[in-house]
Design a protein around this motif. Structure first.
Motif, PDB file in Angstrom:
ATOM      1  N   ASN A  48       0.816  -1.222   0.000  1.00  0.00           N
ATOM      2  CA  ASN A  48       0.000   0.000   0.000  1.00  0.00           C
ATOM      3  C   ASN A  48       0.848   1.271   0.000  1.00  0.00           C
ATOM      4  OD1 ASN A  48       0.811  -0.099   2.638  1.00  0.00           O
ATOM      5  ND2 ASN A  48      -1.212   0.240   3.512  1.00  0.00           N
ATOM      6  N   LEU A  50       3.306   2.330   1.773  1.00  0.00           N
ATOM      7  CA  LEU A  50       3.826   2.952   2.997  1.00  0.00           C
ATOM      8  C   LEU A  50       5.348   2.852   3.021  1.00  0.00           C
ATOM      9  CD1 LEU A  50       1.332   1.773   5.771  1.00  0.00           C
ATOM     10  CD2 LEU A  50       1.491   4.011   4.717  1.00  0.00           C
ATOM     11  N   ARG A  74      -2.737   8.684  -2.240  1.00  0.00           N
ATOM     12  CA  ARG A  74      -3.738   8.773  -1.171  1.00  0.00           C
ATOM     13  C   ARG A  74      -5.053   8.170  -1.627  1.00  0.00           C
ATOM     14  NH1 ARG A  74      -4.957  14.435   0.490  1.00  0.00           N
ATOM     15  NH2 ARG A  74      -6.398  13.283   1.813  1.00  0.00           N
ATOM     16  N   ARG A  77      -4.776   4.416  -1.615  1.00  0.00           N
ATOM     17  CA  ARG A  77      -4.804   3.806  -0.282  1.00  0.00           C
ATOM     18  C   ARG A  77      -6.201   3.732   0.303  1.00  0.00           C
ATOM     19  NH1 ARG A  77       0.041   7.182   1.874  1.00  0.00           N
ATOM     20  NH2 ARG A  77       1.804   5.993   1.108  1.00  0.00           N
ATOM     21  N   PHE A  84      -3.265  -3.403  12.512  1.00  0.00           N
ATOM     22  CA  PHE A  84      -1.923  -3.590  13.055  1.00  0.00           C
ATOM     23  C   PHE A  84      -1.933  -4.445  14.330  1.00  0.00           C
ATOM     24  CE2 PHE A  84      -2.149   0.281  10.707  1.00  0.00           C
ATOM     25  CZ  PHE A  84      -0.939   0.394  10.056  1.00  0.00           C
ATOM     26  N   ALA A  88      -3.192   0.498  16.844  1.00  0.00           N
ATOM     27  CA  ALA A  88      -2.984   1.833  16.276  1.00  0.00           C
ATOM     28  C   ALA A  88      -4.229   2.716  16.314  1.00  0.00           C
ATOM     29  CB  ALA A  88      -2.457   1.719  14.837  1.00  0.00           C
ATOM     30  N   CYS A 105     -11.323  12.538   7.105  1.00  0.00           N
ATOM     31  CA  CYS A 105     -10.220  12.916   6.219  1.00  0.00           C
ATOM     32  C   CYS A 105     -10.663  12.976   4.760  1.00  0.00           C
ATOM     33  CB  CYS A 105      -9.065  11.942   6.366  1.00  0.00           C
ATOM     34  SG  CYS A 105      -8.189  12.110   7.921  1.00  0.00           S
ATOM     35  N   TRP A 106     -11.668  12.213   4.416  1.00  0.00           N
ATOM     36  CA  TRP A 106     -12.154  12.232   3.035  1.00  0.00           C
ATOM     37  C   TRP A 106     -13.422  13.070   2.892  1.00  0.00           C
ATOM     38  CZ3 TRP A 106      -9.187  11.204  -0.884  1.00  0.00           C
ATOM     39  CH2 TRP A 106      -8.061  10.408  -0.671  1.00  0.00           C
ATOM     40  N   ARG A 149     -12.729   0.582  11.634  1.00  0.00           N
ATOM     41  CA  ARG A 149     -12.115   1.770  11.039  1.00  0.00           C
ATOM     42  C   ARG A 149     -11.558   1.463   9.640  1.00  0.00           C
ATOM     43  NH1 ARG A 149      -7.020   4.472  13.954  1.00  0.00           N
ATOM     44  NH2 ARG A 149      -6.094   2.522  13.270  1.00  0.00           N
ATOM     45  N   LEU A 153     -13.995   3.043   4.548  1.00  0.00           N
ATOM     46  CA  LEU A 153     -13.911   3.596   3.198  1.00  0.00           C
ATOM     47  C   LEU A 153     -14.226   2.543   2.138  1.00  0.00           C
ATOM     48  CD1 LEU A 153     -10.693   5.750   3.751  1.00  0.00           C
ATOM     49  CD2 LEU A 153     -13.050   6.516   3.845  1.00  0.00           C
TER      50      LEU A 153
ATOM     51  N   VAL B 128       0.229   4.691  14.779  1.00  0.00           N
ATOM     52  CA  VAL B 128      -0.964   5.510  14.569  1.00  0.00           C
ATOM     53  C   VAL B 128      -0.781   6.337  13.291  1.00  0.00           C
ATOM     54  CG1 VAL B 128      -2.446   7.271  15.574  1.00  0.00           C
ATOM     55  CG2 VAL B 128      -1.365   5.585  17.045  1.00  0.00           C
ATOM     56  N   LEU B 130       1.154   5.447  10.765  1.00  0.00           N
ATOM     57  CA  LEU B 130       1.032   4.485   9.661  1.00  0.00           C
ATOM     58  C   LEU B 130      -0.433   4.194   9.355  1.00  0.00           C
ATOM     59  CD1 LEU B 130       3.717   1.704  10.175  1.00  0.00           C
ATOM     60  CD2 LEU B 130       3.565   3.368   8.339  1.00  0.00           C
ATOM     61  N   ALA B 131      -1.218   4.026  10.411  1.00  0.00           N
ATOM     62  CA  ALA B 131      -2.636   3.730  10.220  1.00  0.00           C
ATOM     63  C   ALA B 131      -3.311   4.885   9.474  1.00  0.00           C
ATOM     64  CB  ALA B 131      -3.315   3.492  11.564  1.00  0.00           C
ATOM     65  N   ARG B 133      -1.889   7.072   7.506  1.00  0.00           N
ATOM     66  CA  ARG B 133      -1.418   7.019   6.118  1.00  0.00           C
ATOM     67  C   ARG B 133      -2.180   5.964   5.347  1.00  0.00           C
ATOM     68  NH1 ARG B 133       4.398   8.437   6.555  1.00  0.00           N
ATOM     69  NH2 ARG B 133       4.289  10.667   6.147  1.00  0.00           N
ATOM     70  N   SER B 134      -2.409   4.812   6.019  1.00  0.00           N
ATOM     71  CA  SER B 134      -3.002   3.683   5.307  1.00  0.00           C
ATOM     72  C   SER B 134      -4.424   3.989   4.856  1.00  0.00           C
ATOM     73  CB  SER B 134      -2.968   2.415   6.160  1.00  0.00           C
ATOM     74  OG  SER B 134      -4.017   2.422   7.104  1.00  0.00           O
ATOM     75  N   PHE B 135      -5.140   4.887   5.541  1.00  0.00           N
ATOM     76  CA  PHE B 135      -6.464   5.220   4.999  1.00  0.00           C
ATOM     77  C   PHE B 135      -6.439   6.501   4.168  1.00  0.00           C
ATOM     78  CE2 PHE B 135      -7.147   6.163   9.668  1.00  0.00           C
ATOM     79  CZ  PHE B 135      -7.159   7.538   9.579  1.00  0.00           C
ATOM     80  N   GLY B 136      -5.248   6.928   3.815  1.00  0.00           N
ATOM     81  CA  GLY B 136      -5.134   7.999   2.844  1.00  0.00           C
ATOM     82  C   GLY B 136      -5.145   9.408   3.423  1.00  0.00           C
ATOM     83  N   ALA B 137      -4.856   9.561   4.712  1.00  0.00           N
ATOM     84  CA  ALA B 137      -4.798  10.902   5.298  1.00  0.00           C
ATOM     85  C   ALA B 137      -3.585  11.643   4.736  1.00  0.00           C
ATOM     86  CB  ALA B 137      -4.694  10.813   6.816  1.00  0.00           C
ATOM     87  N   SER B 138      -3.746  12.950   4.501  1.00  0.00           N
ATOM     88  CA  SER B 138      -2.623  13.736   4.006  1.00  0.00           C
ATOM     89  C   SER B 138      -1.734  14.118   5.185  1.00  0.00           C
ATOM     90  CB  SER B 138      -3.133  14.999   3.322  1.00  0.00           C
ATOM     91  OG  SER B 138      -3.732  15.838   4.283  1.00  0.00           O
ATOM     92  N   ASN B 139      -0.528  14.609   4.875  1.00  0.00           N
ATOM     93  CA  ASN B 139       0.388  14.982   5.953  1.00  0.00           C
ATOM     94  C   ASN B 139      -0.207  16.031   6.875  1.00  0.00           C
ATOM     95  OD1 ASN B 139       2.371  13.190   5.354  1.00  0.00           O
ATOM     96  ND2 ASN B 139       3.516  14.606   4.052  1.00  0.00           N
ATOM     97  N   GLN B 141      -3.373  16.564   7.482  1.00  0.00           N
ATOM     98  CA  GLN B 141      -4.420  15.927   8.295  1.00  0.00           C
ATOM     99  C   GLN B 141      -3.796  15.104   9.420  1.00  0.00           C
ATOM    100  OE1 GLN B 141      -6.447  13.876   5.149  1.00  0.00           O
ATOM    101  NE2 GLN B 141      -8.111  15.355   5.071  1.00  0.00           N
TER     102      GLN B 141
END
Lengths: 329, 225
Positions: A48, A50, A74, A77, A84, A88, A105-106, A149, A153, B128, B130-131, B133-139, B141
């Protein structure tokens, strides 16, 4: 669905992943096992985006991730959820707020966020914990929140990074059942990294073993366990059974499809009673189960016995408790 | 008797000198902390983002900003007040008085606040991030919705410590014409041999320290839950 081709990655001067090839199909639950430090988690994070990598290709849903800029990454992803080992979660946000965060965030509308989060929390069995803070929950409940969580999406893929490794066996089982439901009901492809063989056996259809930064074996889980290659033995340890002098050990597997009591009877008839069973049990996997028998026979009969088994469609091989990779040392 | 209560002018000065001094100390402290917090937060975001462990490592920016921050921190407050007096005069029109003291105090405070805040932000669990980032949050955010949320208790306790530290600095500022409790303790207490006066002010400062610590802990408890 997920294609990894000739992937290589290093940290400074040490190789973490070399020449990884992997193909995960839509809708399956795929497990990656290996010792800690073998590069499993890194591989997952390459998928993904990262983690970056030096060479090779990662193609997810026909998208080559190497060509994505930040915004496209983004967006990409969004369709891949991840959970995790240590959950997390944001410790200062309530369960509901944690689950709503990805949608926030979206820029989903407030009403929709709340509705979706409540639905998902009900799905994972935490409808009564909306206002709780993570520290008020048990490990299993925290992982359920994390799963909710990750699903907000509506991803196609769920990546699990040692998701059950911090949980006790009973809780692990319930989390695995939840993941299986997610896989079947929502059609989400699951790729999980773990060092726990029980996890692989319980829900994965196919698996890959990583040793020394490369993929040593790939295949259906039951096939891999049946073939028991050296790298699998290194991970699960080997059965400490020995044959008395003049006898040889034999490992016999009876699959439901080919074996069965009839062929076992043929084998026993062939041996004319000159055998003893050292160990016998049923190995259960996600898709099938088979009987596994360890017996010893006269050393000079070993070759003929193996031959006899092959004739009757029983899978069998000579067994020595030392791992083949370690030799006799 | 050690304290000569008969000769002290403490009670005479209380309403017209000490009470206004408390006021001007609080004004200096409040404005330098608020301004320091605003500038410090911006600097902390830059430092934490560009840190080698940050969201977008950039060693050039990180080292440049870090160098400037360290340089300002190495100035003793009292030297800073004198050193930048032309700047102060240009900014607020005078280099004497409480308004003037706010400038050097802010300048001294923001690097401290920035460093505390940077440390708090970098302490947040990597997973946290990484998590997120993994759902697409921008820096941005991640910075404002995740890191600040998670680091808030630690930021609050850093700010409490900084505020108490700068309460002491405001009294130093008193030595160079800023007024406030420091100046009163010095001129009306120490220089007039009025020990009672001097220690009375120390006690007032002590109570203020307790109050700041208490409020800080209260907020900490509130945000920690």
């Amino acid at each position: 669905m997920i294609k990894v081709q000739n992937l290589c990655k290093s940290y400074k001067n040490s190789r973490v992943l070399s020449d990884i090839n992997l193909h995960v199909q839509r809708g399956e639950i795929f497990g990656i096992v290996g010792q800690s430090g073998a590069g499993k988690s890194t591989l997952l994070r390459c998928i993904n985006g990262l983690e970056s990598f030096e060479s090779g290709k990662v193609i997810v849903n026909d998208t080559d991730i190497a060509g994505l800029n930040e915004t496209a990454m983004r967006q990409f992803r969004r369709k891949i959820g991840m959970i995790f080992q240590n959950f997390a979660l944001l410790n200062r946000k309530t369960v509901l707020d944690n689950v709503m965060l990805p949608m926030e965030c979206w820029h989903y509308p407030q009403v929709e966020r709340r509705k979706k989060a409540e639905e998902l929390l009900a799905l994972v069995g935490l409808a009564d914990k909306l206002g709780s803070l993570p520290h008020e929950l048990s490990g299993g409940q925290k992982q359920r929140v994390a799963i909710a969580r990750a699903l907000t999406l509506e991803p196609d893929i769920l990546l699990c990074d040692e998701a059950t490794s911090a949980l006790d066996p009973a809780i692990t089982q319930s989390i695995l059942e939840l993941l299986r439901d997610v896989n079947r009901q929502m059609g989400i492809t699951i790729l999980m990294v773990t060092h726990d063989m029980a996890v692989i056996k319980t829900i994965c259809t196919r698996m890959a073993i990583i040793t020394g930064n490369r993929i040593a074996t790939t295949g259906r889980v039951s096939d891999v366990f049946l073939a028991e290659p050296a790298e699998l033995r290194e991970l699960v340890g080997y059965k400490e059974i020995y044959a008395p002098a003049g006898r040889s050990l034999l490992r016999v597997a009876l699959r439901e499809s080919v074996g069965g009591p009839a062929s076992l009877y043929e084998l026993f008839a062939f041996l004319k009673g000159d055998f003893s069973i050292v160990s016998a049990n049923i190995e259960q996997f996600e898709s099938e189960s088979y009987g596994l028998l360890y017996l010893h026979v006269a050393a000079e009969q070993l070759e003929q016995t193996v031959h006899c088994c092959q004739q009757h469609g029983i899978e069998c091989s000579a067994y020595s408790p030392e791992s083949p990779a370690r030799g006799n040392g | 008797m050690f304290f000569n209560l008969a000769n002290t002018r403490l009670f005479e000065y209380l309403p017209e000198i000490i009470l206004p001094a408390i006021g001007s100390t609080l004004v200096m402290l409040f404005f330098s902390m608020v301004l320091g917090l605003v500038i410090g937060t911006i600097v902390a975001v830059v430092l934490a983002t560009t840190s080698p462990f940050g969201l977008k490592p950039n060693s050039k920016i990180n080292k440049t900003v870090g160098f400037a921050v360290n340089m300002i921190r190495s100035f003793p407050v009292i030297i800073l007040i004198v050193a930048i007096s032309p700047v102060t005069r240009a900014l607020v029109g005078t280099s004497i008085g409480e308004k003037a003291a706010i400038v050097p105090l802010t300048l001294a405070a923001f690097p401290v606040i920035a460093r505390y805040m940077e440390a708090s932000l970098l302490e947040v669990d990597r997973n946290v991030i990484l998590a997120a980032r993994s759902f697409g949050a921008s820096n941005s955010q991640i910075m404002f919705k995740v890191l600040f949320t998670e680091a808030l208790p630690s930021i609050v306790s850093g700010l409490t410590t900084t505020t108490i530290l700068f309460l002491a600095s405001t009294t130093l500022a008193g030595a160079v014409g800023a007024g406030g409790l420091g100046a009163v303790a010095l001129t009306f207490g120490y220089q007039r041999f009025d020990d009672v006066m001097m220690y009375a002010i120390v006690i007032i400062l002590f109570v203020m320290v307790l109050a700041i610590q208490g409020i800080g802990e209260l907020i900490y408890k509130k945000v920690k839950e």
